[in-house]
Scaffold this motif. Structure first.
Motif, PDB file in Angstrom:
ATOM      1  N   ARG A   1       0.729  -1.134   0.007  1.00 34.82           N
ATOM      2  CA  ARG A   1      -0.054  -0.037  -0.090  1.00 34.82           C
ATOM      3  C   ARG A   1       0.936   1.267   0.084  1.00 34.82           C
ATOM      4  O   ARG A   1       1.911   1.250   0.663  1.00 34.82           O
TER       5      ARG A   1
ATOM      6  N   VAL B   1       1.268   5.392   0.496  1.00 33.55           N
ATOM      7  CA  VAL B   1       0.640   6.670   1.274  1.00 33.55           C
ATOM      8  C   VAL B   1       1.643   7.834   0.956  1.00 33.55           C
ATOM      9  O   VAL B   1       2.900   7.545   1.168  1.00 33.55           O
TER      10      VAL B   1
ATOM     11  N   TYR C   1      -2.584  11.848  -6.928  1.00 23.04           N
ATOM     12  CA  TYR C   1      -3.365  11.587  -5.428  1.00 23.04           C
ATOM     13  C   TYR C   1      -4.293  10.495  -5.540  1.00 23.04           C
ATOM     14  O   TYR C   1      -4.457   9.727  -4.460  1.00 23.04           O
ATOM     15  N   ASN C   2      -5.103  10.341  -6.647  1.00 24.58           N
ATOM     16  CA  ASN C   2      -6.111   9.552  -6.528  1.00 24.58           C
ATOM     17  C   ASN C   2      -5.746   8.101  -7.031  1.00 24.58           C
ATOM     18  O   ASN C   2      -6.584   7.140  -6.975  1.00 24.58           O
ATOM     19  N   ARG C   3      -4.578   7.920  -7.647  1.00 28.75           N
ATOM     20  CA  ARG C   3      -4.350   6.354  -8.379  1.00 28.75           C
ATOM     21  C   ARG C   3      -2.840   6.325  -7.999  1.00 28.75           C
ATOM     22  O   ARG C   3      -2.716   5.115  -7.587  1.00 28.75           O
TER      23      ARG C   3
ATOM     24  N   ASP D   1      -2.456   4.916  -2.613  1.00 30.60           N
ATOM     25  CA  ASP D   1      -3.809   4.534  -1.904  1.00 30.60           C
ATOM     26  C   ASP D   1      -4.509   5.634  -0.856  1.00 30.60           C
ATOM     27  O   ASP D   1      -5.374   5.260  -0.410  1.00 30.60           O
ATOM     28  N   GLY D   2      -3.426   6.237  -0.032  1.00 30.18           N
ATOM     29  CA  GLY D   2      -4.126   7.111   0.857  1.00 30.18           C
ATOM     30  C   GLY D   2      -3.245   8.372   0.930  1.00 30.18           C
ATOM     31  O   GLY D   2      -1.972   8.430   0.612  1.00 30.18           O
TER      32      GLY D   2
ATOM     33  N   GLU E   1     -12.227  10.497   0.642  1.00 27.78           N
ATOM     34  CA  GLU E   1     -12.130   9.339   1.592  1.00 27.78           C
ATOM     35  C   GLU E   1     -10.904   8.771   1.495  1.00 27.78           C
ATOM     36  O   GLU E   1     -10.538   7.943   2.244  1.00 27.78           O
ATOM     37  N   LYS E   2      -9.829   9.454   0.537  1.00 27.31           N
ATOM     38  CA  LYS E   2      -8.493   8.840   0.368  1.00 27.31           C
ATOM     39  C   LYS E   2      -7.776   9.651   1.725  1.00 27.31           C
ATOM     40  O   LYS E   2      -6.511   9.299   1.850  1.00 27.31           O
TER      41      LYS E   2
ATOM     42  N   LEU F   1      -5.261   0.978   5.668  1.00 26.27           N
ATOM     43  CA  LEU F   1      -5.115   0.728   4.367  1.00 26.27           C
ATOM     44  C   LEU F   1      -4.722  -0.540   3.808  1.00 26.27           C
ATOM     45  O   LEU F   1      -5.328  -1.094   3.047  1.00 26.27           O
TER      46      LEU F   1
ATOM     47  N   GLU G   1      -8.128  -2.496   4.062  1.00 29.55           N
ATOM     48  CA  GLU G   1      -9.243  -2.027   3.094  1.00 29.55           C
ATOM     49  C   GLU G   1      -8.914  -2.746   1.741  1.00 29.55           C
ATOM     50  O   GLU G   1      -9.793  -3.094   0.931  1.00 29.55           O
ATOM     51  N   ARG G   2      -7.732  -3.002   1.435  1.00 29.31           N
ATOM     52  CA  ARG G   2      -7.418  -3.811   0.294  1.00 29.31           C
ATOM     53  C   ARG G   2      -7.104  -5.315   0.364  1.00 29.31           C
ATOM     54  O   ARG G   2      -6.735  -5.964  -0.228  1.00 29.31           O
TER      55      ARG G   2
END
Length: 372
Positions: free
Chosen positions: A112, A114, A133-135, A138-139, A159-160, A360, A363-364
């Protein structure tokens, strides 16, 4: 280590060669995570102070030289490490480190990613930043609510984002006595890199205004940067050679803070303001501009005073107000010290990061045991 959680293997990336405010946070985080049983590796500039400091603590350090945000040549180093070391978390700690994420591709899908966002500059609403930031991660960790709001305005999925304020270790500042102003003029101090965004010019203009009003104060400015000579020239132009002392880069904030009575941070932009946190931990009243996260840590008229940015007259009025009342200085300092202990310690910051790592992973669907 909590028995319900497994130890993690974490790669921290910070390729900056010079020492900035974020490096103290990275070292504090690595130290906490190591004590918790996690394995930490650091990918950083081989000639920078962060690598030397982390290496002295036993952290595994890997070299990384990045010329700019678009330097993809060293990407193979990061890809090789992520594939072969099988990290659980890859943590990008600076803007340049975050840009490096683009070149890493899907080196290991189980890891993950971040990024910590420390600056309160607006995010451009373009394809590149949306991807970053979005892809690409993950956070996103925002060190203040203001930064989180700017990220959302820039198109980052809400939500990220997790808000985790910066922190300081209060221990070095605990024995510093309250300011008493005895033995001569009160001393106003500033501790920040000498760059335009820190607003030192307005502090010097405020000092000149207070001198015209007949208020005898001394000023100690700690830090170095590209504005050094310009600020020294301005000091001479304003006739403040006898009042202002430039100390250069200060390695240890505690003795500096012990030598002053009032702390000022007149920033034009500020993610949160670690120097202000250190001053509060040292029981110094803080005068800061109402920008970025400063308004979240300085409680106006309780731990200090907040003033508009780029306003030397308001700054002069605030300095004069606190300088005139010794009991108020001590009360503000005590309130600031208590606020740091309650909300802004290094351990609280590091624990927030650790909790986010587990969230994180969960979540995955990675092999993380559910958190507490």
């Amino acid at each position: 280590m909590d028995s319900r959680r497994r130890a993690l293997k974490i790669l921290h990336i910070d390729p900056e060669r010079s020492w900035g405010g974020g490096e103290t946070q990275v070292l504090g985080l690595i130290g906490y995570l190591s004590r918790r049983g996690h394995a930490n590796h650091l990918l950083c500039h081989p000639d920078g102070p962060l690598g030397r400091a982390a290496g002295a603590t036993g952290t595994t350090v890997h070299p990384l030289r990045l010329r700019n945000d678009f330097d993809f040549r060293p990407a193979w180093v990061g890809r090789w490490l992520i594939r072969n070391e099988r990290y659980d978390i890859v943590h990008f700690h600076t803007k340049r480190a975050h840009a490096f994420a683009v070149w890493l591709g899907g080196a290991r899908r189980g890891a993950r990613r971040v990024v910590t966002r420390r600056m309160d500059y607006p995010i451009r609403r373009g394809c590149y930043d949306r991807y970053l930031y979005n892809r690409a991660v993950d956070g996103v960790i925002a060190i203040s609510e203001q930064i989180a709001a700017l990220l959302v305005e820039g198109g980052v999925a809400k939500e990220k984002i997790r808000v985790i304020p910066s922190g300081v270790d209060p221990a070095p500042f605990e024995k510093i006595p309250p300011p008493d102003g005895a033995g001569g003029p009160l001393i106003v101090g500033a501790l920040a890199v000498l760059e335009e965004r820190k607003g030192h010019r307005f502090l010097l203009e405020a000092a000149a205004e207070l001198k015209r009003q007949g208020l005898r104060l001394k000023y100690r400015i700690a830090g170095d940067g590209s504005e050094s000579e310009r600020l020294k020239n301005l000091t001479r132009t304003l006739g403040l050679e006898e009042e202002v002392e430039f100390l250069g880069f200060v390695h240890d904030a505690a003795p500096f803070l012990a030598s002053i009575d009032i702390f000022v941070l007149p920033s034009l932009f500020e993610g949160l303001g670690v120097a202000a946190l250190e001053a509060m931990a040292a029981a110094r009243p803080v005068i800061a501009t109402r920008v970025g996260g400063l308004a979240e840590l300085v409680e106006d008229r309780r731990t200090g005073l907040l003033v508009p940015p780029a306003d030397s007259f308001s700054l002069a009025r605030a300095i004069g107000e606190i300088a005139a009342d010794g009991e108020r200085r001590r009360a503000m300092g005590a309130s600031g010290r208590a606020r740091v202990r309650e909300h802004f310690t290094m351990e609280q910051m590091a624990r927030g990061n650790e909790d986010y790592y587990y969230d994180l992973l969960e979540e995955r669907g990675a092999d993380a045991v559910p958190g507490r």
